[in-house]
Design a protein around this motif. Structure first.
Motif, short mmCIF file in Angstrom:
data_model
loop_
_atom_site.label_atom_id
_atom_site.label_comp_id
_atom_site.label_asym_id
_atom_site.label_seq_id
_atom_site.Cartn_x
_atom_site.Cartn_y
_atom_site.Cartn_z
N ASP A 31 -8.71 -8.49 -6.14
CA ASP A 31 -8.73 -8.24 -4.60
C ASP A 31 -7.36 -7.72 -4.29
OD1 ASP A 31 -11.27 -9.55 -4.53
OD2 ASP A 31 -10.35 -11.46 -4.15
N LEU A 32 -6.39 -7.82 -4.95
CA LEU A 32 -4.97 -7.27 -4.54
C LEU A 32 -4.94 -5.78 -4.65
CD1 LEU A 32 -2.00 -7.51 -3.68
CD2 LEU A 32 -1.51 -8.04 -6.18
N PHE A 33 -5.65 -5.36 -5.79
CA PHE A 33 -5.84 -3.86 -5.97
C PHE A 33 -6.89 -3.21 -5.70
CE2 PHE A 33 -2.65 -5.90 -9.04
CZ PHE A 33 -1.38 -5.10 -8.76
N ALA A 34 -7.84 -4.01 -5.13
CA ALA A 34 -9.00 -3.22 -4.45
C ALA A 34 -8.72 -1.86 -3.91
CB ALA A 34 -9.76 -4.16 -3.62
N PRO A 35 -9.33 -0.79 -3.88
CA PRO A 35 -9.37 0.59 -3.28
C PRO A 35 -9.13 0.35 -1.81
CG PRO A 35 -11.31 0.40 -4.25
CD PRO A 35 -10.73 -0.66 -4.95
N SER A 36 -9.94 -0.69 -1.28
CA SER A 36 -9.99 -0.65 0.29
C SER A 36 -8.66 -0.96 0.90
CB SER A 36 -11.31 -1.66 0.57
OG SER A 36 -10.68 -2.97 -0.06
N ASN A 37 -7.79 -1.46 0.02
CA ASN A 37 -6.31 -1.98 0.40
C ASN A 37 -5.53 -0.84 0.70
OD1 ASN A 37 -7.45 -4.43 0.37
ND2 ASN A 37 -6.42 -4.85 -1.60
N PHE A 38 -5.67 0.40 0.15
CA PHE A 38 -4.92 1.49 0.06
C PHE A 38 -5.32 2.53 0.99
CE2 PHE A 38 -4.53 -0.67 -3.77
CZ PHE A 38 -3.08 -1.03 -3.99
#
Length: 605
Positions: A171-178
């Motif tokens: 979840d930390l590196f999900a594409p939605s976070n960037f």
């Protein structure tokens, strides 16, 4: 004309009746002499580490991850299955990429987000290149779900914890976070010429300051406690070191003979059950002709560190019950407990049954567990290492602080409660839309060190209540001693008190029992006022002495009923009430009104 009737006089044990209305504070606990105590040095070191990890024990996580890795390393068949699963996912992903590049429209995606994952709902996630990034993430998530599944010989709690760690990392590196990988952020940034990033930065620093200072955010206009929320008229008729008791003013010419006493959880403020006028459970009950009393718990400080779970029973539930019995004498009481308050009410009711105190006309438990063997993802934070870690943190502080509890609940649904909110607030520049439930959710509280330790160890870790090992005043209690009719409520998507765990109260009681399964989560399912769209509930009745039915069979045999469960519950309360009569006065001798509702304790921060 309605007839005024009174049930038979109730028996009140002398010990409960002798409890004073105001209980003096306990002396402050003396800490060990840290410079001379190696034990204190160890605990202080662990407490400092706990502050950095948010109260999560790194030793528990490392043990779980190691246990999983060792068992996987000696399972060649499982390794081959994982290799095949990785190959299959890669083939699916490759085929999807090829169809996306060569076909018109949007081919069906091979991997779907989980039902509670709303990060990829924007239509642009179906377009290249974002669709491939999304599907790559979901394919990886799918593989790790299988990889961290149960392995023969692996402790189930370690398997669950390893899966939780993997999910948190992904979840930390999900594409939605960037921003550069999220199409919604890119589109909004171009549309607003970057204004959303500027506003998001302002939101970030505002939240950062609140986190550093631990100040509650200002309540928005229209959502002020005492004016818009927790605004049902009434009086505080009792106050002691641990709680206030509110008696609400009647709104009908006659009322049911039996009053209702509500025991909320003290992990949050009581007014989850008295929100805005349209969705206040308290106001609804008053409008149905019930005399309602509510416990408002105090927000503990370090001086209250030695308050025990039994102190909350004696000085909370029993002191409130004594007050209700004095204000509405010679009648029984409908008791209602929510969440942790429901667990405490079950303990109090079993103790009363053991001691011959029959003042309870009925017992309602809302999203409250009595057996903790299947307590859901909260068990991921409850083993010996984790409990000791939290105990050391509370030993140093005197309480479990607000952010430490909030963070634990948020991580269980990090997709929505952490990352989706962060994206909307910090990258899209959207302010949080005010709501009564949102204001209440931000109005967090603390928990006394000793009480929370006893709760974690005695109930979560050792499950003493249903194992016949929970003692009150030196004697073991049993839930099966409870003879008052029970109405137990579970919520379908509850991740704090899973409904199958709540349902298990049926295993340990044998009286008249109704179980109600309602649509929604831990809070939204309970706050289910009449007229709310898309709500439903299932209601079943077990006659005294009937055979046990497992929860899955029960679910198959009970069809949903559209509407609010409050209506069915109020009808059940009325069914177990006597006649009607004039409303009682606000307060009584020894319990004179002290202040207007909502009192003083609800404003403590």
């Amino acid at each position: 004309m309605p007839q005024t009737t009174k049930p038979n006089a109730v028996k009140v044990p002398p010990k409960s009746a002798d409890l004073p209305a105001v209980i003096p504070a306990k002396p402050k606990r003396a800490k060990p002499d840290a410079p001379q105590s190696y034990e204190a040095l160890d605990r202080a070191t662990r407490a400092a580490l706990a502050r950095m990890t948010g109260g999560v024990s790194p030793y528990a996580l490392l043990e779980s991850w190691t246990d999983w890795a060792v068992h996987l390393s000696r399972a060649p068949g499982r390794q081959l299955a994982l290799a095949e699963h990785a190959r299959d996912n890669a083939v699916k992903l490759g085929a999807y990429a090829l169809r996306t590049l060569t076909e018109d429209g949007h081919p069906p995606a091979p991997f779907k987000p989980k039902a509670y994952d709303h990060r990829f709902m924007h239509p642009s996630w179906e377009k290249l290149p974002y669709a491939l990034w999304q599907q790559s993430f979901l394919a990886t998530q799918d593989w790790w779900d299988m990889a961290t599944g149960h392995i023969r010989g692996l402790r189930p709690d370690n398997a669950d914890r390893a899966q939780f760690i993997a999910r948190q990392t992904l979840d930390l590196f999900a594409p939605s976070n960037f921003p550069w990988l999220n199409p919604q952020i890119m589109e909004e940034t171009l549309k607003q010429n970057g204004r959303n990033i500027v506003e998001g930065s302002e939101h970030y620093f505002e939240d950062l300051m609140h986190t550093l200072t631990q100040e509650h955010p200002d309540q928005p206009e229209g959502y002020r406690v005492g004016e818009d929320l927790a605004a049902t008229p009434g009086k505080v008729v009792m106050r002691n070191e641990i709680c206030e008791l509110i008696q609400y003013a009647p709104e009908t010419e006659t009322v049911k003979s039996e009053p209702v006493l509500i025991v909320p959880a003290w992990i949050m403020k009581y007014y989850i059950l008295d929100l805005s006028a349209h969705n206040s459970m308290v106001r609804y009950l008053v409008e149905q002709g019930f005399t309602v009393f509510m416990i408002s718990w105090r927000n503990p400080t370090a001086d209250m560190a030695e308050l025990s779970l039994d102190d909350y029973r004696r000085m909370g539930v029993m002191a409130a019950l004594d007050a209700v019995s004095a204000i509405v004498p010679d009648t029984k009481v409908h008791a209602n407990g929510y969440c942790l308050g429901g667990t405490l009410l079950a303990i109090a009711a079993a103790t009363m049954a053991r001691d011959g105190d029959d003042r309870l006309a009925s017992i309602t438990l809302m999203a409250a567990q009595t057996d903790f063997a299947e307590a859901g993802e909260l068990l991921l934070f409850t083993d010996e290492s984790q409990v000791a870690f939290i105990e050391d943190l509370m030993w140093d502080q005197g309480y479990l602080d607000r952010p430490q509890m909030t963070r634990t609940f948020a991580t269980m649904r990090a997709e929505d409660l952490i990352y989706s909110r962060a994206v909307a607030r910090y990258f899209l520049g959207r302010p949080d839309m005010p709501s009564d439930l949102g204001v209440w959710n931000n109005d967090t509280t603390r928990m006394p060190s000793r009480m929370h330790s006893e709760y974690l160890r005695g109930l979560f870790l050792e499950n003493r209540l249903t194992a016949g090992r929970y003692a009150v005043e030196g004697r073991v209690i049993a839930l099966k001693d409870i003879k008052a009719p029970m109405f137990v409520v579970g919520t379908e998507t509850d991740h704090i008190a899973p409904w199958r765990s709540v349902y298990k109260a049926k295993l340990f009681t044998d009286g008249d029992f109704r179980f109600c399964l309602v649509k929604g989560g831990h809070n939204g399912g309970i706050v289910s006022e009449p007229g709310h769209p898309r709500k439903h509930y299932r209601l079943g009745h077990r006659e005294p002495g009937a055979l046990y039915m497992d929860p899955d069979t029960w679910l198959e045999q009970h069809e949903p009923t559209p509407g609010s469960w409050w209506i069915a519950w109020a009808a059940w309360l009325a069914e177990h009430s006597g006649g009607e009569g004039p409303p009682p006065a606000l307060g009584a001798e020894g319990y004179a009104p002290l202040a207007d509702a909502p009192g003083d304790y609800v404003f403590e921060t």
